[in-house]
Scaffold this active site. Structure first.
Site, PDB file in Angstrom:
ATOM      1  N   GLU A   1      15.155  27.788 -12.160  1.00  0.00           N
ATOM      2  CA  GLU A   1      15.788  27.252 -12.767  1.00  0.00           C
ATOM      3  C   GLU A   1      15.460  25.774 -11.278  1.00  0.00           C
ATOM      4  OE1 GLU A   1      17.741  30.577 -10.544  1.00  0.00           O
ATOM      5  OE2 GLU A   1      19.467  30.079 -12.060  1.00  0.00           O
TER       6      GLU A   1
ATOM      7  N   GLU B   1      14.593  37.658 -12.627  1.00  0.00           N
ATOM      8  CA  GLU B   1      15.946  38.296 -12.063  1.00  0.00           C
ATOM      9  C   GLU B   1      16.340  39.692 -12.582  1.00  0.00           C
ATOM     10  OE1 GLU B   1      15.773  34.577 -13.143  1.00  0.00           O
ATOM     11  OE2 GLU B   1      16.581  34.022 -11.975  1.00  0.00           O
TER      12      GLU B   1
ATOM     13  N   GLY C   1      14.554  31.998  -9.258  1.00  0.00           N
ATOM     14  CA  GLY C   1      14.563  30.693  -8.929  1.00  0.00           C
ATOM     15  C   GLY C   1      14.089  28.837  -8.820  1.00  0.00           C
TER      16      GLY C   1
ATOM     17  N   ALA D   1      13.878  32.634  -5.404  1.00  0.00           N
ATOM     18  CA  ALA D   1      14.479  32.891  -4.363  1.00  0.00           C
ATOM     19  C   ALA D   1      14.085  33.553  -3.176  1.00  0.00           C
ATOM     20  CB  ALA D   1      16.406  32.460  -4.818  1.00  0.00           C
TER      21      ALA D   1
HETATM   22  N1  DAK Z   1      11.005  36.431  -2.442  1.00  0.00           N
HETATM   23  C1  DAK Z   1      10.538  37.219  -1.279  1.00  0.00           C
HETATM   24  N2  DAK Z   1       8.158  36.739  -0.849  1.00  0.00           N
HETATM   25  C2  DAK Z   1       8.159  36.425  -2.441  1.00  0.00           C
HETATM   26  C3  DAK Z   1       9.036  36.719  -3.207  1.00  0.00           C
HETATM   27  C4  DAK Z   1      10.263  36.148  -3.560  1.00  0.00           C
HETATM   28  N3  DAK Z   1      10.835  35.786  -4.583  1.00  0.00           N
HETATM   29  N4  DAK Z   1       7.286  36.411  -3.880  1.00  0.00           N
HETATM   30  C5  DAK Z   1       6.278  36.594  -3.933  1.00  0.00           C
HETATM   31  N5  DAK Z   1       7.121  37.019  -2.217  1.00  0.00           N
HETATM   32  C6  DAK Z   1       5.609  36.977  -1.008  1.00  0.00           C
HETATM   33  C7  DAK Z   1       5.679  39.062  -1.367  1.00  0.00           C
HETATM   34  O1  DAK Z   1       6.387  39.562  -1.028  1.00  0.00           O
HETATM   35  C8  DAK Z   1       4.352  38.428  -0.413  1.00  0.00           C
HETATM   36  O2  DAK Z   1       4.698  38.740   1.014  1.00  0.00           O
HETATM   37  P1  DAK Z   1       3.814  39.984   1.957  1.00  0.00           P
HETATM   38  O3  DAK Z   1       3.366  40.895   1.573  1.00  0.00           O
HETATM   39  O4  DAK Z   1       1.993  39.272   1.726  1.00  0.00           O
HETATM   40  O5  DAK Z   1       4.460  39.694   3.044  1.00  0.00           O
HETATM   41  C9  DAK Z   1       3.748  37.145  -0.835  1.00  0.00           C
HETATM   42  O6  DAK Z   1       5.227  36.726  -1.405  1.00  0.00           O
HETATM   43  C10 DAK Z   1       2.952  36.880  -1.955  1.00  0.00           C
HETATM   44  O7  DAK Z   1       3.254  37.599  -2.946  1.00  0.00           O
HETATM   45  P2  DAK Z   1       2.553  38.822  -3.766  1.00  0.00           P
HETATM   46  O8  DAK Z   1       1.586  40.080  -2.994  1.00  0.00           O
HETATM   47  O9  DAK Z   1       3.495  39.939  -4.244  1.00  0.00           O
HETATM   48  O10 DAK Z   1       1.663  38.347  -4.529  1.00  0.00           O
HETATM   49  P3  DAK Z   1       0.596  38.752  -6.365  1.00  0.00           P
HETATM   50  O11 DAK Z   1      -0.078  37.706  -6.030  1.00  0.00           O
HETATM   51  O12 DAK Z   1       0.885  39.549  -6.139  1.00  0.00           O
HETATM   52  O13 DAK Z   1       2.389  38.233  -7.479  1.00  0.00           O
HETATM   53  C11 DAK Z   1       4.247  37.674  -8.295  1.00  0.00           C
HETATM   54  C12 DAK Z   1       2.270  37.266  -7.209  1.00  0.00           C
HETATM   55  C13 DAK Z   1       4.653  36.083  -8.200  1.00  0.00           C
HETATM   56  C14 DAK Z   1       4.236  38.698  -9.339  1.00  0.00           C
HETATM   57  C15 DAK Z   1       5.839  38.244  -7.076  1.00  0.00           C
HETATM   58  O14 DAK Z   1       4.668  38.044  -5.752  1.00  0.00           O
HETATM   59  C16 DAK Z   1       6.495  38.715  -7.576  1.00  0.00           C
HETATM   60  O15 DAK Z   1       6.731  39.398  -8.775  1.00  0.00           O
HETATM   61  N6  DAK Z   1       7.494  38.239  -7.068  1.00  0.00           N
HETATM   62  C17 DAK Z   1       8.697  38.225  -7.254  1.00  0.00           C
HETATM   63  C18 DAK Z   1       9.073  36.964  -8.682  1.00  0.00           C
HETATM   64  C19 DAK Z   1      10.363  36.895  -8.473  1.00  0.00           C
HETATM   65  O16 DAK Z   1      11.263  38.314  -8.946  1.00  0.00           O
HETATM   66  N7  DAK Z   1      11.246  36.388  -8.753  1.00  0.00           N
HETATM   67  C20 DAK Z   1      12.743  36.326  -9.018  1.00  0.00           C
HETATM   68  C21 DAK Z   1      13.387  36.937  -7.379  1.00  0.00           C
HETATM   69  S1  DAK Z   1      15.149  36.020  -7.291  1.00  0.00           S
HETATM   70  C22 DAK Z   1      21.888  32.491  -6.084  1.00  0.00           C
HETATM   71  C23 DAK Z   1      21.371  31.456  -7.034  1.00  0.00           C
HETATM   72  C24 DAK Z   1      19.881  32.046  -7.958  1.00  0.00           C
HETATM   73  C25 DAK Z   1      18.915  32.919  -7.400  1.00  0.00           C
HETATM   74  C26 DAK Z   1      19.538  34.203  -5.889  1.00  0.00           C
HETATM   75  C27 DAK Z   1      20.327  33.448  -5.681  1.00  0.00           C
HETATM   76  N8  DAK Z   1      22.470  32.241  -5.895  1.00  0.00           N
HETATM   77  C28 DAK Z   1      23.391  30.916  -6.207  1.00  0.00           C
HETATM   78  C29 DAK Z   1      23.467  32.894  -4.143  1.00  0.00           C
HETATM   79  C30 DAK Z   1      17.452  33.243  -7.686  1.00  0.00           C
HETATM   80  C31 DAK Z   1      17.232  34.620  -7.662  1.00  0.00           C
HETATM   81  C32 DAK Z   1      15.817  34.536  -7.551  1.00  0.00           C
HETATM   82  O17 DAK Z   1      14.956  33.996  -7.918  1.00  0.00           O
END
Ligand code: DAK
Length: 258
Positions: A112, A132, A109, A65
């Protein structure tokens, strides 16, 4: 208005929906989930669509997400607007077969969402995870429930507590994905699989999908009874007669969804 976060193409009876926020690795925001729910609803209503394939890019199915969208929210706000809940409910309610074709990152997400599909075909580049915990939260679109049902408690718990990623081969061994294919063949393979499903009786396909999903909701005896009733009900269709007669007559069946 055409969607801005999706690309949608038709391949005969199959609709191919691509998540398309490349700059954010297809992170799921409210706009994307709303557009996806609408696109799936349209495909469900269109009688010429028989199967849907959902995919992302080579680099990411979806990296989670959108952290940028959520980061500043407060509990009262996220609770009051029930962020993402309505649209994920609509996505999950898709009646036609929905195949997730996953390459690259499939996290949070994104994982999911892939698990909301009926099954996942993974490229050998796919990496799955529920990271997360590293952000100080937990999944909120069913990750703790669906991943546990798919791969068992030990592995699911380890992934949720550590946030580690799983490669495609491990995901296949664990039962998260139906099949792993070379990345270059992912879309052709998913479309071919969808095409094969599209040839079947749609009534039997709906019954099979419903019965398998009930396995998550019902006791074994209730699920087996439900399956038997669905099986019996298919004898009220022309397609059952066509399918069985075609076998006996050694010819391919021609289903009419009746
Ligand atoms: N959200 C926003 N931007 C993201 C992102 C994300 N999840 N993942 C990547 N990006 C963006 C990065 O910020 C970057 O943007 P700029 O800095 O260029 O503007 C761009 O995508 C490229 O990413 P990286 O530069 O980080 O690329 P790398 O190859 O170095 O790394 C990576 C790739 C996938 C390992 C890394 O980007 C990463 O760790 N991303 C986050 C992964 C993560 O933590 N995912 C879980 C997110 S929390 C809900 C229900 C469910 C949820 C929420 C609410 N409700 C019912 C209310 C779910 C929550 C989640 O999924």
């Amino acid at each position: 208005m055409p969607p801005v976060t999706l690309k949608i193409d038709r391949h005969g009876p199959v609709t191919l929906i691509r998540l398309d926020r490349p700059k954010a690795l297809n992170a799921l925001n409210a706009e994307l989930l709303r557009e996806l729910a609408e696109a799936l609803g349209e495909a469900d209503r269109d009688p010429t669509v028989r199967v849907i394939v959902l995919t992302g890019s080579d680099r990411a199915f979806a990296a989670g997400a959108d952290i940028r969208e959520m980061a500043g929210m407060t509990y009262p706000e996220i609770f009051r607007i029930n962020l993402y809940a309505d649209d994920t409910g609509r996505i999950r309610a898709t009646r036609k077969p929905l195949i997730a074709a996953v390459a690259g990152y499939c996290l949070g997400g994104g994982c999911e969402l892939a698990m909301m599909a009926d099954f996942i075909i993974a490229a050998d580049t796919a990496r799955f995870g529920q990271p997360e915990i590293t952000l100080g939260v937990i999944p909120g679109m069913g990750g703790t429930q669906r991943l546990t049902r798919l791969i068992g408690r030990a592995k699911s718990m380890e992934m949720h507590l550590t946030g580690r990623l799983m490669d495609a081969a491990e995901a296949e061994r664990a039962g998260l994905v139906a099949r792993v294919v070379p990345a270059a063949e992912l879309i052709a393979d998913a479309l071919g699989t969808a095409e094969a499903i599209a040839q079947k009786s749609q009534i039997a396909v709906f019954a099979a999908k419903e019965a398998v999903h009930q396995a998550d909701e019902m006791s074994l005896s209730a699920g087996v009874l439900n399956e038997r009733r669905l099986f019996q009900s298919l004898f009220g269709t022309e397609d059952q007669k066509e399918g069985m007669n075609a076998f006996l007559e050694k010819r391919p069946p021609v289903y009419r969804d009746r």
